[in-house]
Design a protein around this motif. Structure first.
Motif, PDB file in Angstrom:
ATOM      1  N   ARG A 104      46.908  41.000  39.747  1.00 56.41           N
ATOM      2  CA  ARG A 104      46.882  42.314  40.400  1.00 56.41           C
ATOM      3  C   ARG A 104      47.953  42.414  41.483  1.00 56.41           C
ATOM      4  O   ARG A 104      48.556  43.479  41.682  1.00 56.41           O
ATOM      5  N   ALA A 105      48.205  41.314  42.187  1.00 60.83           N
ATOM      6  CA  ALA A 105      49.264  41.326  43.197  1.00 60.83           C
ATOM      7  C   ALA A 105      50.620  41.568  42.544  1.00 60.83           C
ATOM      8  O   ALA A 105      51.433  42.366  43.044  1.00 60.83           O
ATOM      9  N   LEU A 106      50.882  40.911  41.426  1.00 62.53           N
ATOM     10  CA  LEU A 106      52.159  41.102  40.734  1.00 62.53           C
ATOM     11  C   LEU A 106      52.295  42.524  40.202  1.00 62.53           C
ATOM     12  O   LEU A 106      53.393  43.084  40.167  1.00 62.53           O
ATOM     13  N   LEU A 107      51.182  43.116  39.801  1.00 66.47           N
ATOM     14  CA  LEU A 107      51.227  44.496  39.303  1.00 66.47           C
ATOM     15  C   LEU A 107      51.440  45.514  40.439  1.00 66.47           C
ATOM     16  O   LEU A 107      51.749  46.678  40.158  1.00 66.47           O
ATOM     17  N   GLU A 108      51.283  45.077  41.684  1.00 65.43           N
ATOM     18  CA  GLU A 108      51.554  45.946  42.834  1.00 65.43           C
ATOM     19  C   GLU A 108      53.052  46.083  43.104  1.00 65.43           C
ATOM     20  O   GLU A 108      53.482  46.985  43.813  1.00 65.43           O
ATOM     21  N   GLU A 154      42.891  36.665  38.325  1.00 66.74           N
ATOM     22  CA  GLU A 154      42.866  38.121  38.392  1.00 66.74           C
ATOM     23  C   GLU A 154      43.592  38.619  39.632  1.00 66.74           C
ATOM     24  O   GLU A 154      44.379  39.587  39.568  1.00 66.74           O
ATOM     25  N   ALA A 155      43.364  37.958  40.769  1.00 69.67           N
ATOM     26  CA  ALA A 155      43.983  38.400  42.019  1.00 69.67           C
ATOM     27  C   ALA A 155      45.501  38.282  41.948  1.00 69.67           C
ATOM     28  O   ALA A 155      46.224  39.192  42.372  1.00 69.67           O
ATOM     29  N   LEU A 156      46.006  37.162  41.413  1.00 69.78           N
ATOM     30  CA  LEU A 156      47.453  36.985  41.325  1.00 69.78           C
ATOM     31  C   LEU A 156      48.060  38.016  40.376  1.00 69.78           C
ATOM     32  O   LEU A 156      49.118  38.590  40.657  1.00 69.78           O
ATOM     33  N   ALA A 214      45.721  34.069  25.601  1.00 69.26           N
ATOM     34  CA  ALA A 214      45.326  34.775  26.819  1.00 69.26           C
ATOM     35  C   ALA A 214      45.183  36.265  26.545  1.00 69.26           C
ATOM     36  O   ALA A 214      44.224  36.911  26.987  1.00 69.26           O
ATOM     37  N   LYS A 215      46.131  36.819  25.795  1.00 69.74           N
ATOM     38  CA  LYS A 215      46.079  38.244  25.490  1.00 69.74           C
ATOM     39  C   LYS A 215      44.895  38.587  24.581  1.00 69.74           C
ATOM     40  O   LYS A 215      44.365  39.700  24.619  1.00 69.74           O
ATOM     41  N   ALA A 216      44.459  37.600  23.787  1.00 62.28           N
ATOM     42  CA  ALA A 216      43.318  37.813  22.903  1.00 62.28           C
ATOM     43  C   ALA A 216      41.986  37.583  23.607  1.00 62.28           C
ATOM     44  O   ALA A 216      40.926  37.778  23.013  1.00 62.28           O
ATOM     45  N   GLY A 217      42.038  37.134  24.874  1.00 62.25           N
ATOM     46  CA  GLY A 217      40.818  37.001  25.657  1.00 62.25           C
ATOM     47  C   GLY A 217      40.243  35.607  25.738  1.00 62.25           C
ATOM     48  O   GLY A 217      39.072  35.446  26.082  1.00 62.25           O
ATOM     49  N   PHE A 218      41.059  34.581  25.469  1.00 62.30           N
ATOM     50  CA  PHE A 218      40.529  33.220  25.429  1.00 62.30           C
ATOM     51  C   PHE A 218      40.982  32.349  26.598  1.00 62.30           C
ATOM     52  O   PHE A 218      40.799  31.135  26.568  1.00 62.30           O
ATOM     53  N   ASP A 219      41.583  32.931  27.625  1.00 61.82           N
ATOM     54  CA  ASP A 219      41.904  32.154  28.814  1.00 61.82           C
ATOM     55  C   ASP A 219      40.853  32.448  29.886  1.00 61.82           C
ATOM     56  O   ASP A 219      40.571  33.613  30.173  1.00 61.82           O
ATOM     57  N   PRO A 220      40.259  31.402  30.484  1.00 64.61           N
ATOM     58  CA  PRO A 220      39.173  31.642  31.435  1.00 64.61           C
ATOM     59  C   PRO A 220      39.613  32.214  32.774  1.00 64.61           C
ATOM     60  O   PRO A 220      38.788  32.746  33.521  1.00 64.61           O
ATOM     61  N   ASP A 221      40.906  32.135  33.087  1.00 67.52           N
ATOM     62  CA  ASP A 221      41.388  32.563  34.407  1.00 67.52           C
ATOM     63  C   ASP A 221      42.051  33.933  34.408  1.00 67.52           C
ATOM     64  O   ASP A 221      42.104  34.592  35.451  1.00 67.52           O
ATOM     65  N   LEU A 222      42.588  34.351  33.270  1.00 72.25           N
ATOM     66  CA  LEU A 222      43.382  35.587  33.225  1.00 72.25           C
ATOM     67  C   LEU A 222      42.660  36.659  32.420  1.00 72.25           C
ATOM     68  O   LEU A 222      42.494  36.518  31.201  1.00 72.25           O
ATOM     69  N   PRO A 223      42.215  37.744  33.049  1.00 67.63           N
ATOM     70  CA  PRO A 223      41.588  38.844  32.308  1.00 67.63           C
ATOM     71  C   PRO A 223      42.570  39.436  31.300  1.00 67.63           C
ATOM     72  O   PRO A 223      43.722  39.719  31.629  1.00 67.63           O
ATOM     73  N   GLN A 224      42.109  39.624  30.072  1.00 66.57           N
ATOM     74  CA  GLN A 224      43.031  40.004  29.016  1.00 66.57           C
ATOM     75  C   GLN A 224      43.673  41.368  29.232  1.00 66.57           C
ATOM     76  O   GLN A 224      44.824  41.587  28.827  1.00 66.57           O
ATOM     77  N   ASP A 225      42.967  42.318  29.878  1.00 68.01           N
ATOM     78  CA  ASP A 225      43.592  43.619  30.107  1.00 68.01           C
ATOM     79  C   ASP A 225      44.779  43.493  31.053  1.00 68.01           C
ATOM     80  O   ASP A 225      45.814  44.161  30.878  1.00 68.01           O
ATOM     81  N   LEU A 226      44.664  42.611  32.051  1.00 65.70           N
ATOM     82  CA  LEU A 226      45.771  42.413  32.988  1.00 65.70           C
ATOM     83  C   LEU A 226      46.917  41.656  32.337  1.00 65.70           C
ATOM     84  O   LEU A 226      48.080  41.893  32.667  1.00 65.70           O
ATOM     85  N   VAL A 227      46.595  40.749  31.415  1.00 61.12           N
ATOM     86  CA  VAL A 227      47.652  40.033  30.681  1.00 61.12           C
ATOM     87  C   VAL A 227      48.527  41.036  29.937  1.00 61.12           C
ATOM     88  O   VAL A 227      49.763  40.944  29.939  1.00 61.12           O
ATOM     89  N   GLU A 230      50.100  40.751  14.687  1.00 56.90           N
ATOM     90  CA  GLU A 230      50.370  42.189  14.730  1.00 56.90           C
ATOM     91  C   GLU A 230      50.484  42.758  13.324  1.00 56.90           C
ATOM     92  O   GLU A 230      49.977  43.848  13.038  1.00 56.90           O
ATOM     93  N   GLY A 231      51.145  42.028  12.429  1.00 64.94           N
ATOM     94  CA  GLY A 231      51.283  42.495  11.048  1.00 64.94           C
ATOM     95  C   GLY A 231      49.947  42.632  10.348  1.00 64.94           C
ATOM     96  O   GLY A 231      49.780  43.487   9.476  1.00 64.94           O
ATOM     97  N   CYS A 232      48.982  41.793  10.739  1.00 64.53           N
ATOM     98  CA  CYS A 232      47.645  41.826  10.130  1.00 64.53           C
ATOM     99  C   CYS A 232      46.654  42.649  10.955  1.00 64.53           C
ATOM    100  O   CYS A 232      45.473  42.712  10.613  1.00 64.53           O
ATOM    101  N   ARG A 233      47.132  43.255  12.046  1.00 58.56           N
ATOM    102  CA  ARG A 233      46.327  44.124  12.911  1.00 58.56           C
ATOM    103  C   ARG A 233      45.056  43.420  13.419  1.00 58.56           C
ATOM    104  O   ARG A 233      43.953  43.979  13.348  1.00 58.56           O
ATOM    105  N   LEU A 234      45.225  42.231  13.940  1.00 60.36           N
ATOM    106  CA  LEU A 234      44.076  41.494  14.449  1.00 60.36           C
ATOM    107  C   LEU A 234      43.666  42.063  15.803  1.00 60.36           C
ATOM    108  O   LEU A 234      44.500  42.243  16.679  1.00 60.36           O
ATOM    109  N   PRO A 235      42.376  42.313  16.007  1.00 62.41           N
ATOM    110  CA  PRO A 235      41.918  42.829  17.300  1.00 62.41           C
ATOM    111  C   PRO A 235      41.768  41.706  18.319  1.00 62.41           C
ATOM    112  O   PRO A 235      41.905  40.514  17.992  1.00 62.41           O
ATOM    113  N   GLU A 236      41.459  42.058  19.553  1.00 62.75           N
ATOM    114  CA  GLU A 236      41.193  41.053  20.580  1.00 62.75           C
ATOM    115  C   GLU A 236      40.000  40.208  20.147  1.00 62.75           C
ATOM    116  O   GLU A 236      39.091  40.675  19.462  1.00 62.75           O
ATOM    117  N   GLY A 237      40.014  38.954  20.532  1.00 65.07           N
ATOM    118  CA  GLY A 237      38.934  38.061  20.141  1.00 65.07           C
ATOM    119  C   GLY A 237      39.123  37.420  18.781  1.00 65.07           C
ATOM    120  O   GLY A 237      38.222  36.744  18.285  1.00 65.07           O
TER     121      GLY A 237
END
Length: 318
Positions: free
Chosen positions: A306-310, A302-304, A237-250, A147-154
């Motif tokens: 989205r369910a938690l976000l409900e 992704e489904a899990l 995961a938040k940076a987009g490197f987990d194959p199961d969890l979409p980073q926007d949902l993380v 965060e201090g270095c303002r690194l983007p996703e990826g």
């Protein structure tokens, strides 16, 4: 500050340096370091790395504190070696390409590119007579440093690298016998005698004369590496490197107080909220606790998510 033209001599005498004189690099030497880094091998010509040269004294001090490496603040130069898929993705998409789904493979090759570039830079620096120190501690507070270095996703830190005029001349540290490191044709398992020999080879590296004390502090249960694992997984995961969890949902889950770096961790978080049943079916999932039930659609992670976000926000973890 001797320079080296013979690489064999350099490797026979080199050691990491943690005390630096308050002197800049000689004129023109920074360009030589960066030239060496850019000439390092890279897979498929992609160059999936970035060198973040940190010159802001305040930012340097923050990274030094957060990584517990004070010499970051005193070296003439400090680089954060970044695995970087962001630039490559932008280049593919700007020509109309659709970015593929290969997060673990991306991390693998991006780490390789960053390490190769950093190693080339380090070797050039030492050949010019400078001292270097490779910093793995940037993973200690990976999210705050990023965060201090303002690194983007990826993009994520792989290591740090200090370069400067040495103010000490440490002796080379021991290494394992070559037979343990170099195998031929097929990997061979180790005998107890060979492993005890490894402890004997490395005895002088620690004051207690027992290398196990170092290994257990870093790699055993409750050690440094285990302590880094959770925050590293969550950041990746938040940076987009987990194959199961979409980073926007993380990111949305984190805003709700639910931190997870893998599908397994997300399941643990689900049960921690009192859900007794998680029912996966093709294309969706139900999570249930009497009298509540929530559905999410998509692949399992992704489904899990989205369910938690409900779940109404006043009922979710916060």
């Amino acid at each position: 500050m001797p320079a080296y033209t013979d690489l064999l001599e350099l490797y026979q005498t080199r050691a990491s340096v943690r005390r630096f004189k308050p002197e800049p690099l000689r004129e023109g030497d920074l360009d030589k370091l960066l030239f060496a880094a850019q000439r390092a091998p890279t897979d498929a010509t992609a160059q999936m790395y970035t060198l973040l040269r940190v010159t802001d004294p305040a930012l340097r001090a923050q990274i030094a504190h957060r990584s517990n490496n004070p010499h970051i603040a005193t070296a003439a130069e400090f680089f954060l070696l970044l695995a970087d898929v962001y630039r490559l993705r932008r280049m593919v998409e700007m020509r109309g390409g659709t970015w593929g789904h290969w997060p673990r493979t991306a991390a693998h090759f991006a780490i390789g590119d960053a390490v190769l570039a950093g190693s080339a830079l380090a070797t050039m620096a030492e050949s010019l007579g400078y001292g270097i120190c490779w910093i793995g501690g940037v993973l200690n507070n990976i999210e705050a440093i990023s965060e201090g270095c303002r690194l983007p996703e990826g993009v994520f830190p792989v290591a740090g690298l200090c370069v400067g005029v040495p103010d000490e001349s440490p002796a080379p540290r021991p290494r394992l016998q070559r037979d343990l490191i170099v195998h031929e044709n097929r990997y061979h398992p180790y005998t107890a005698e060979e492993l005890e020999g490894a402890y004997a080879d490395m005895r002088s590296i620690t004051r207690s004369s027992d290398w196990y004390n170092v290994l257990s502090r870093y790699f055993a249960v409750g050690g440094t590496m285990e302590g880094r694992e959770g925050s590293y997984q969550a950041y990746m995961a938040k940076a987009g490197f987990d194959p199961d969890l979409p980073q926007d949902l993380v990111g949305q889950l984190e805003a709700r107080g639910i931190k997870a770096g893998s599908l397994g961790e997300l399941l643990e978080q689900t049960f921690a909220q009192g859900f007794r049943s998680v029912q996966f079916q093709k294309g969706f999932v139900w999570i249930e606790k009497e009298p509540e039930a929530y559905r999410g659609d998509g692949k399992p992670g992704e489904a899990l998510a989205r369910a938690l976000l409900e779940i109404p926000q006043d009922e979710s973890v916060g």
